[in-house]
Write a protein that holds these residues in place. Structure first.
Motif, PDB file in Angstrom:
ATOM      1  N   THR A  19      37.093  16.064 -28.328  1.00  0.00           N
ATOM      2  CA  THR A  19      37.816  15.531 -29.504  1.00  0.00           C
ATOM      3  C   THR A  19      39.300  14.461 -28.712  1.00  0.00           C
ATOM      4  OG1 THR A  19      39.531  16.792 -30.157  1.00  0.00           O
ATOM      5  CG2 THR A  19      37.326  17.303 -31.355  1.00  0.00           C
ATOM      6  N   TYR A  20      39.184  14.595 -27.490  1.00  0.00           N
ATOM      7  CA  TYR A  20      40.442  13.985 -26.706  1.00  0.00           C
ATOM      8  C   TYR A  20      39.484  12.513 -26.687  1.00  0.00           C
ATOM      9  CZ  TYR A  20      42.578  12.267 -22.611  1.00  0.00           C
ATOM     10  OH  TYR A  20      43.232  11.556 -21.923  1.00  0.00           O
ATOM     11  N   ASP A  21      40.292  11.837 -26.934  1.00  0.00           N
ATOM     12  CA  ASP A  21      41.010  10.231 -26.857  1.00  0.00           C
ATOM     13  C   ASP A  21      41.510   9.627 -25.905  1.00  0.00           C
ATOM     14  OD1 ASP A  21      39.340   9.926 -29.478  1.00  0.00           O
ATOM     15  OD2 ASP A  21      41.630   9.910 -30.038  1.00  0.00           O
ATOM     16  N   PRO A  22      40.598   9.377 -24.701  1.00  0.00           N
ATOM     17  CA  PRO A  22      40.924   8.651 -23.135  1.00  0.00           C
ATOM     18  C   PRO A  22      41.489   7.560 -23.286  1.00  0.00           C
ATOM     19  CG  PRO A  22      38.373   8.905 -23.503  1.00  0.00           C
ATOM     20  CD  PRO A  22      39.047   9.561 -24.923  1.00  0.00           C
ATOM     21  N   GLU A  23      42.487   6.654 -23.003  1.00  0.00           N
ATOM     22  CA  GLU A  23      43.019   5.707 -22.946  1.00  0.00           C
ATOM     23  C   GLU A  23      42.703   5.005 -21.841  1.00  0.00           C
ATOM     24  OE1 GLU A  23      47.309   5.165 -23.335  1.00  0.00           O
ATOM     25  OE2 GLU A  23      46.963   6.757 -25.365  1.00  0.00           O
ATOM     26  N   VAL A  24      41.840   4.030 -21.688  1.00  0.00           N
ATOM     27  CA  VAL A  24      40.429   3.240 -20.360  1.00  0.00           C
ATOM     28  C   VAL A  24      40.977   1.862 -20.626  1.00  0.00           C
ATOM     29  CG1 VAL A  24      38.628   3.105 -19.342  1.00  0.00           C
ATOM     30  CG2 VAL A  24      38.847   5.080 -21.163  1.00  0.00           C
ATOM     31  N   PRO A  25      41.678   1.035 -19.603  1.00  0.00           N
ATOM     32  CA  PRO A  25      41.849   0.485 -19.609  1.00  0.00           C
ATOM     33  C   PRO A  25      40.858  -0.625 -19.529  1.00  0.00           C
ATOM     34  CG  PRO A  25      42.626   0.915 -17.165  1.00  0.00           C
ATOM     35  CD  PRO A  25      41.341   2.051 -17.667  1.00  0.00           C
ATOM     36  N   GLY A  26      40.504  -2.124 -20.452  1.00  0.00           N
ATOM     37  CA  GLY A  26      39.904  -2.510 -21.339  1.00  0.00           C
ATOM     38  C   GLY A  26      38.621  -2.198 -22.563  1.00  0.00           C
ATOM     39  N   VAL A  27      38.742  -1.145 -22.591  1.00  0.00           N
ATOM     40  CA  VAL A  27      37.508  -0.985 -22.973  1.00  0.00           C
ATOM     41  C   VAL A  27      38.825   0.168 -25.028  1.00  0.00           C
ATOM     42  CG1 VAL A  27      36.722   1.149 -23.930  1.00  0.00           C
ATOM     43  CG2 VAL A  27      37.165   0.846 -21.999  1.00  0.00           C
ATOM     44  N   THR A  28      37.758  -1.157 -26.021  1.00  0.00           N
ATOM     45  CA  THR A  28      37.896  -0.584 -27.113  1.00  0.00           C
ATOM     46  C   THR A  28      37.553   0.113 -28.002  1.00  0.00           C
ATOM     47  OG1 THR A  28      38.180  -3.039 -27.716  1.00  0.00           O
ATOM     48  CG2 THR A  28      38.434  -2.089 -29.740  1.00  0.00           C
ATOM     49  N   VAL A  29      38.421   1.014 -28.591  1.00  0.00           N
ATOM     50  CA  VAL A  29      37.649   3.019 -29.209  1.00  0.00           C
ATOM     51  C   VAL A  29      37.986   2.367 -30.146  1.00  0.00           C
ATOM     52  CG1 VAL A  29      37.785   5.455 -29.188  1.00  0.00           C
ATOM     53  CG2 VAL A  29      37.742   4.222 -27.219  1.00  0.00           C
ATOM     54  N   GLU A  30      36.519   2.670 -31.101  1.00  0.00           N
ATOM     55  CA  GLU A  30      36.705   2.678 -32.837  1.00  0.00           C
ATOM     56  C   GLU A  30      36.299   3.588 -34.017  1.00  0.00           C
ATOM     57  OE1 GLU A  30      35.848  -2.679 -34.031  1.00  0.00           O
ATOM     58  OE2 GLU A  30      34.063  -1.366 -32.640  1.00  0.00           O
ATOM     59  N   ARG A  31      36.456   4.100 -35.504  1.00  0.00           N
ATOM     60  CA  ARG A  31      36.179   4.690 -35.093  1.00  0.00           C
ATOM     61  C   ARG A  31      35.229   4.884 -37.081  1.00  0.00           C
ATOM     62  NH1 ARG A  31      37.551   9.575 -34.576  1.00  0.00           N
ATOM     63  NH2 ARG A  31      39.570  10.069 -32.815  1.00  0.00           N
ATOM     64  N   ASP A  32      33.824   5.188 -36.978  1.00  0.00           N
ATOM     65  CA  ASP A  32      33.080   4.466 -37.667  1.00  0.00           C
ATOM     66  C   ASP A  32      32.789   6.129 -38.411  1.00  0.00           C
ATOM     67  OD1 ASP A  32      31.177   4.434 -39.373  1.00  0.00           O
ATOM     68  OD2 ASP A  32      29.686   2.747 -38.393  1.00  0.00           O
ATOM     69  N   GLY A  33      33.571   6.700 -39.119  1.00  0.00           N
ATOM     70  CA  GLY A  33      32.550   7.833 -39.627  1.00  0.00           C
ATOM     71  C   GLY A  33      33.568   8.939 -38.682  1.00  0.00           C
ATOM     72  N   PRO A  34      32.471   9.647 -38.591  1.00  0.00           N
ATOM     73  CA  PRO A  34      32.897  11.505 -37.277  1.00  0.00           C
ATOM     74  C   PRO A  34      32.710  10.328 -36.718  1.00  0.00           C
ATOM     75  CG  PRO A  34      30.664  11.252 -38.485  1.00  0.00           C
ATOM     76  CD  PRO A  34      31.385  10.453 -39.593  1.00  0.00           C
ATOM     77  N   LEU A  35      31.951   9.236 -36.153  1.00  0.00           N
ATOM     78  CA  LEU A  35      32.196   8.858 -34.384  1.00  0.00           C
ATOM     79  C   LEU A  35      33.346   7.957 -33.954  1.00  0.00           C
ATOM     80  CD1 LEU A  35      28.381   7.406 -35.071  1.00  0.00           C
ATOM     81  CD2 LEU A  35      28.787   9.380 -34.239  1.00  0.00           C
ATOM     82  N   LYS A  36      33.356   7.829 -32.519  1.00  0.00           N
ATOM     83  CA  LYS A  36      33.974   7.421 -31.232  1.00  0.00           C
ATOM     84  C   LYS A  36      33.151   6.163 -30.945  1.00  0.00           C
ATOM     85  CE  LYS A  36      36.350  10.505 -30.031  1.00  0.00           C
ATOM     86  NZ  LYS A  36      37.519  11.577 -28.544  1.00  0.00           N
ATOM     87  N   ARG A  37      33.201   5.466 -30.778  1.00  0.00           N
ATOM     88  CA  ARG A  37      32.622   4.059 -30.403  1.00  0.00           C
ATOM     89  C   ARG A  37      33.101   3.082 -29.708  1.00  0.00           C
ATOM     90  NH1 ARG A  37      30.378   0.627 -34.793  1.00  0.00           N
ATOM     91  NH2 ARG A  37      32.367  -0.368 -34.705  1.00  0.00           N
ATOM     92  N   ALA A  38      32.844   3.553 -28.505  1.00  0.00           N
ATOM     93  CA  ALA A  38      34.178   2.895 -26.952  1.00  0.00           C
ATOM     94  C   ALA A  38      32.605   1.421 -26.877  1.00  0.00           C
ATOM     95  CB  ALA A  38      33.631   4.119 -26.213  1.00  0.00           C
ATOM     96  N   SER A  39      33.281  -0.045 -26.554  1.00  0.00           N
ATOM     97  CA  SER A  39      33.022  -1.412 -26.214  1.00  0.00           C
ATOM     98  C   SER A  39      34.060  -1.214 -25.235  1.00  0.00           C
ATOM     99  CB  SER A  39      32.570  -1.554 -27.469  1.00  0.00           C
ATOM    100  OG  SER A  39      32.002  -1.893 -28.384  1.00  0.00           O
ATOM    101  N   GLY A  40      32.870  -2.253 -24.434  1.00  0.00           N
ATOM    102  CA  GLY A  40      33.409  -2.750 -22.641  1.00  0.00           C
ATOM    103  C   GLY A  40      33.873  -1.486 -21.686  1.00  0.00           C
ATOM    104  N   MET A  41      33.063  -0.941 -22.163  1.00  0.00           N
ATOM    105  CA  MET A  41      33.135   0.059 -20.553  1.00  0.00           C
ATOM    106  C   MET A  41      32.194  -0.870 -19.393  1.00  0.00           C
ATOM    107  SD  MET A  41      34.056   3.928 -22.054  1.00  0.00           S
ATOM    108  CE  MET A  41      33.535   4.432 -20.319  1.00  0.00           C
ATOM    109  N   MET A  42      32.288  -0.019 -18.221  1.00  0.00           N
ATOM    110  CA  MET A  42      31.550  -0.690 -16.821  1.00  0.00           C
ATOM    111  C   MET A  42      30.413   0.466 -17.088  1.00  0.00           C
ATOM    112  SD  MET A  42      34.939  -0.230 -13.569  1.00  0.00           S
ATOM    113  CE  MET A  42      36.133  -1.875 -14.503  1.00  0.00           C
ATOM    114  N   GLY A  43      29.732  -0.535 -17.136  1.00  0.00           N
ATOM    115  CA  GLY A  43      28.149   1.297 -17.014  1.00  0.00           C
ATOM    116  C   GLY A  43      27.864   0.497 -18.723  1.00  0.00           C
ATOM    117  N   GLY A  44      28.289   0.515 -19.747  1.00  0.00           N
ATOM    118  CA  GLY A  44      27.781   0.230 -20.619  1.00  0.00           C
ATOM    119  C   GLY A  44      29.005   0.957 -22.103  1.00  0.00           C
TER     120      GLY A  44
END
Length: 265
Positions: A19-44
């Motif tokens: 359930t932890y929400d890390p703050e990663v520079p340059g990464v966008t975290v969105e919620r879709d229902g029960p999911l957390k979806r992170a975009s823009g990470m190095m490596g995908g």
């Protein structure tokens, strides 16, 4: 440990780390229902959750399809982190039906910090441990990883540099060096997860000529001491088949498995 202990550790892992929400520079975290979806990470990108809130059937298929379509539009690879105790039971088949392919399974192992920190890190002659914070050392770690895995790992240096710049108290990076050649022969890092009991261990790749000499065990003990000094009581590792036996001999226990299901646009 008993089965009850393992079940309790798994529950703690689910309720704190998942359930932890890390703050990663340059990464966008969105919620879709029960999911957390992170975009823009190095490596995908990545997709994580504590549970799927009982979704099944067409609703679950629609949720999976939305994630695939999101990353397809971005042209970005994404990993859906599936745990062995996730429900429903047919989730792996549903992921594959939507284009997510399973990669190598790992085992989630957890150990108490105190006894691990009490062990003195024992290194072979001619090898030393050193905590590092400079970009030049992160580049050396990336070159080590590339030598071990025979693939581009330059993103690791970028990731470590960005993390330690943004959150210097939440990450500690350690290298094992040959004292004569100054070559980095192994490296690992520990993330201190704020608001939880957990510090998590990462890395640990070791050059073939230096394996079987206790360097990995020494890195674990050293990072356990760092975790204890920072007030954490549990260590967690996503363990490969190679590292799991070592960690279990040190006192870690397996609580579940994790398999990356990866979609490549």
């Amino acid at each position: 440990m008993t089965e009850l202990d393992i079940a309790a550790l798994r529950t703690t892992y689910d309720s704190q780390l998942r359930t932890y929400d890390p703050e990663v520079p340059g990464v966008t975290v969105e919620r879709d229902g029960p999911l957390k979806r992170a975009s823009g990470m190095m490596g995908g990108g990545y997709i994580v959750y504590q549970d799927l809130a009982g979704l099944d059937g067409d609703e679950l298929d629609a949720l999976i399809a939305r994630q695939r379509d999101h990353f397809r539009e971005r042209g970005e690879q994404v990993e859906w982190k599936l745990h062995g105790h996730d429900e429903p039971a047919d989730l792996p088949q549903r992921l594959q039906a939507h284009g997510f392919a399973p990669e190598e399974q790992e085992t989630v192992v957890i150990g108490p910090v105190a006894p691990l920190a009490a062990a003195l890190p024992v290194l072979p002659p001619g090898v030393r441990l050193r905590d590092v914070t400079d970009r030049a050392d992160f580049d050396r770690i990336a070159r080590l990883e590339e030598a071990v895995w025979d693939e581009d790992r330059g993103w690791i240096a970028d990731m470590l540099d960005d993390e330690i710049t943004a959150h210097p108290t939440d990450l500690a990076v350690t290298v094992a060096e040959d004292e004569q050649t100054h070559e980095v022969v192994s490296a690992g890092w520990v993330r201190f997860v704020p608001g939880t009991a957990f510090a998590t261990l990462w890395g640990g790749a070791t050059l073939p000529a230096y394996r079987g000499r206790g360097i990995y065990r020494a890195l674990v003990a050293h990072r356990a001491r760092l975790a204890e000094a920072n007030g954490y009581t549990l260590l967690q590792v996503d363990a490969s088949a190679d590292s799991r036996p070592i960690l279990e001999r040190l006192g870690f226990v397996a609580v579940t498995t994790t398999t990356p299901y990866v979609y490549h646009p």
